[in-house]
Design a protein around this motif. Structure first.
Motif, PDB file in Angstrom:
ATOM      1  N   VAL A 291       0.845  -1.192   0.000  1.00 55.25           N
ATOM      2  CA  VAL A 291       0.000   0.000   0.000  1.00 55.25           C
ATOM      3  C   VAL A 291       0.886   1.249   0.000  1.00 55.25           C
ATOM      4  O   VAL A 291       1.718   1.420   0.893  1.00 55.25           O
ATOM      5  N   HIS A 292       0.691   2.108  -0.990  1.00 52.77           N
ATOM      6  CA  HIS A 292       1.434   3.369  -0.994  1.00 52.77           C
ATOM      7  C   HIS A 292       0.726   4.358  -0.079  1.00 52.77           C
ATOM      8  O   HIS A 292      -0.481   4.594  -0.214  1.00 52.77           O
ATOM      9  N   VAL A 293       1.469   4.922   0.873  1.00 55.26           N
ATOM     10  CA  VAL A 293       0.866   5.823   1.859  1.00 55.26           C
ATOM     11  C   VAL A 293       1.621   7.149   1.894  1.00 55.26           C
ATOM     12  O   VAL A 293       2.838   7.184   1.707  1.00 55.26           O
ATOM     13  N   PRO A 294       0.917   8.253   2.143  1.00 51.49           N
ATOM     14  CA  PRO A 294       1.583   9.549   2.275  1.00 51.49           C
ATOM     15  C   PRO A 294       2.257   9.675   3.645  1.00 51.49           C
ATOM     16  O   PRO A 294       1.928   8.955   4.593  1.00 51.49           O
ATOM     17  N   VAL A 299      -2.162   8.369   9.323  1.00 52.63           N
ATOM     18  CA  VAL A 299      -2.418   7.456   8.212  1.00 52.63           C
ATOM     19  C   VAL A 299      -2.475   6.007   8.687  1.00 52.63           C
ATOM     20  O   VAL A 299      -3.410   5.262   8.368  1.00 52.63           O
ATOM     21  N   ILE A 303      -5.770   3.319   8.722  1.00 56.12           N
ATOM     22  CA  ILE A 303      -5.766   2.038   8.015  1.00 56.12           C
ATOM     23  C   ILE A 303      -6.046   0.888   8.975  1.00 56.12           C
ATOM     24  O   ILE A 303      -6.893   0.028   8.716  1.00 56.12           O
ATOM     25  N   LEU A 347      -9.201  -0.608   1.324  1.00 54.33           N
ATOM     26  CA  LEU A 347      -8.159   0.411   1.214  1.00 54.33           C
ATOM     27  C   LEU A 347      -8.267   1.172  -0.100  1.00 54.33           C
ATOM     28  O   LEU A 347      -8.012   2.389  -0.146  1.00 54.33           O
ATOM     29  N   GLU A 348      -8.642   0.481  -1.163  1.00 56.21           N
ATOM     30  CA  GLU A 348      -8.837   1.180  -2.448  1.00 56.21           C
ATOM     31  C   GLU A 348     -10.000   2.152  -2.365  1.00 56.21           C
ATOM     32  O   GLU A 348      -9.960   3.242  -2.961  1.00 56.21           O
ATOM     33  N   GLN A 350     -10.697   3.839   0.166  1.00 58.25           N
ATOM     34  CA  GLN A 350     -10.177   5.002   0.891  1.00 58.25           C
ATOM     35  C   GLN A 350      -9.204   5.817   0.041  1.00 58.25           C
ATOM     36  O   GLN A 350      -8.683   6.833   0.501  1.00 58.25           O
ATOM     37  N   TYR A 352      -6.332   4.547  -1.524  1.00 60.02           N
ATOM     38  CA  TYR A 352      -4.957   4.059  -1.560  1.00 60.02           C
ATOM     39  C   TYR A 352      -4.744   3.142  -2.762  1.00 60.02           C
ATOM     40  O   TYR A 352      -5.638   2.381  -3.151  1.00 60.02           O
ATOM     41  N   GLY A 353      -3.543   3.189  -3.320  1.00 61.92           N
ATOM     42  CA  GLY A 353      -3.158   2.228  -4.341  1.00 61.92           C
ATOM     43  C   GLY A 353      -2.660   0.955  -3.669  1.00 61.92           C
ATOM     44  O   GLY A 353      -1.801   1.011  -2.790  1.00 61.92           O
ATOM     45  N   VAL A 354      -3.209  -0.191  -4.065  1.00 61.31           N
ATOM     46  CA  VAL A 354      -2.905  -1.464  -3.398  1.00 61.31           C
ATOM     47  C   VAL A 354      -2.490  -2.496  -4.442  1.00 61.31           C
ATOM     48  O   VAL A 354      -3.134  -2.634  -5.479  1.00 61.31           O
TER      49      VAL A 354
END
Length: 362
Positions: A291-294, A299, A303, A347-348, A350, A352-354
């Motif tokens: 999962v790419h997260v800022p 954050v 999650i 997660l998608e 929300q 996020y790229g998964v």
């Protein structure tokens, strides 16, 4: 039980905290006044001693937690300073030298808790450090059976799993499973750091693979120089075997032997499965969510709370930070394809790229 801790750094102070929780009375000594004061402030000891002799006076068990280079000498000193009723053990990560230094004493039972931490000092001590950890015991042929049972019971009471092994066999095991990985991590990151490819610095564009394999690189030299040198011969043997395996891979690559390479990867997959089975009941069911997260507060909490609300259990996780601008990659392990797929969907939703994949390729 009255327990004397000789050496109140991270491991010694953690032993003290766990022993106190188990009901023991703990007295501590360390020639480093700051380490002893730190253990006392942490609550790892009930009282401090001004000398080794004062610490072991009246003790039923003495636990020597000195640095590896000083361990054999310190064990001998504690055996000399303590009464015959006192059993002596240690927590050193190499065993042949310290067991030889005990000179066949029936009162000595060597020990090594396999629960290292990258932190050091009594400030980071924890009574939980030994929970579920393997704790090698290396009794001598001369070790009294009652002494061994006492140490075995003590270690179990700290939450660890005692495993008896010959001292030299122990050193060969840890050379392969601990010291070789540390050596290779240093070699790999130094190779990457010393290399330039058409002017490019490989470290500046390194991905997760290099980070994963070099996490332990550059570990505290005050500890690891002594460990490498004290266990030099078993480590040299492991490095030699590693070199022979690298040469076989080189030969296969030069010959374009796809069959060898496929079998080699398959063997690694099977061995990794065996390794994962120690921690996970069904490693084949594990799925990895990438999962790419800022890089911003809250954050991770969002999650984990979101998945928890859906009763999705996170088996394990790791955060790889890229940069303040690029954020990072959160790796989640979820057991079961249905649960993992549902977690990815949540997660998608929300934003996020998964990327979802099985941990083990069948």
């Amino acid at each position: 039980m009255r327990v004397a801790i000789v050496g109140t750094g991270l491991i010694g102070a953690s032993v003290g905290l766990a022993a106190k929780r188990a009901g023991a009375e703990v007295v501590g000594f360390d020639p480093d006044d700051a380490a002893l004061a730190g253990a006392n402030e942490k609550g790892a000891v009930d009282e401090t001693a001004a000398s080794r002799e004062d610490a072991v006076r009246g003790a039923d068990l003495a636990v020597v937690a000195a640095p590896v280079a000083q361990l054999a000498r310190e064990v001998g000193a504690v055996l000399s300073a303590s009464r015959d009723e006192c059993t002596v053990t240690d927590v050193g990560s190499t065993k042949a030298a310290v067991c030889a230094g005990a000179e066949g004493s029936a009162r000595f039972v060597g020990g090594h808790p396999v629960c290292g931490s990258e932190a050091r000092g009594p400030d980071h001590a924890s009574a939980e450090l030994f929970q579920g950890a393997t704790w090698f015991l290396t009794p001598l042929p001369e070790s009294d059976a009652d002494r061994y049972r006492l140490v075995h019971t003590f270690v179990s009471g700290l939450g660890a799993t005692p495993v008896a092994v010959d001292p030299e066999a122990h050193d060969r095991i840890v050379a392969l499973t601990s010291h070789l990985p540390h050596a290779l991590a240093n070699l790999l990151v130094n190779q990457a750091g010393a290399t330039r490819v058409e002017g490019h610095d490989p470290l500046l564009s390194a991905g997760g693979s290099l980070q994963d394999m070099t996490r332990v690189a550059g570990a505290n030299p005050r500890i690891w120089v002594d460990i490498f040198l004290d266990n030099a011969e078993p480590l040299r043997e492991s490095l030699g075997e590693h070199r022979r395996r690298i040469e076989k891979l080189e030969e296969a690559l030069a010959a374009g032997d796809a069959g060898f390479v496929a079998r080699w990867i398959g063997e690694a997959s099977g061995n990794r499965r065996r390794l994962l089975e120690v921690a996970y009941p069904d490693p084949g069911a594990l799925h990895r969510l990438r999962v790419h997260v800022p890089d911003r507060p809250g954050v991770l909490a969002a999650i984990t709370q979101g998945l928890g609300a859906e009763r999705i259990n996170i088996e394990d996780f790791e955060l790889q930070h890229l940069s303040p601008e690029r954020g990072g990659v959160l790796l989640l392990l979820i057991s079961g394809e249905r649960q993992a797929t549902r977690a990815a969907e949540l997660l998608e939703e929300q934003g996020y790229g998964v990327v979802l994949s099985p941990v083990l390729d069948e």
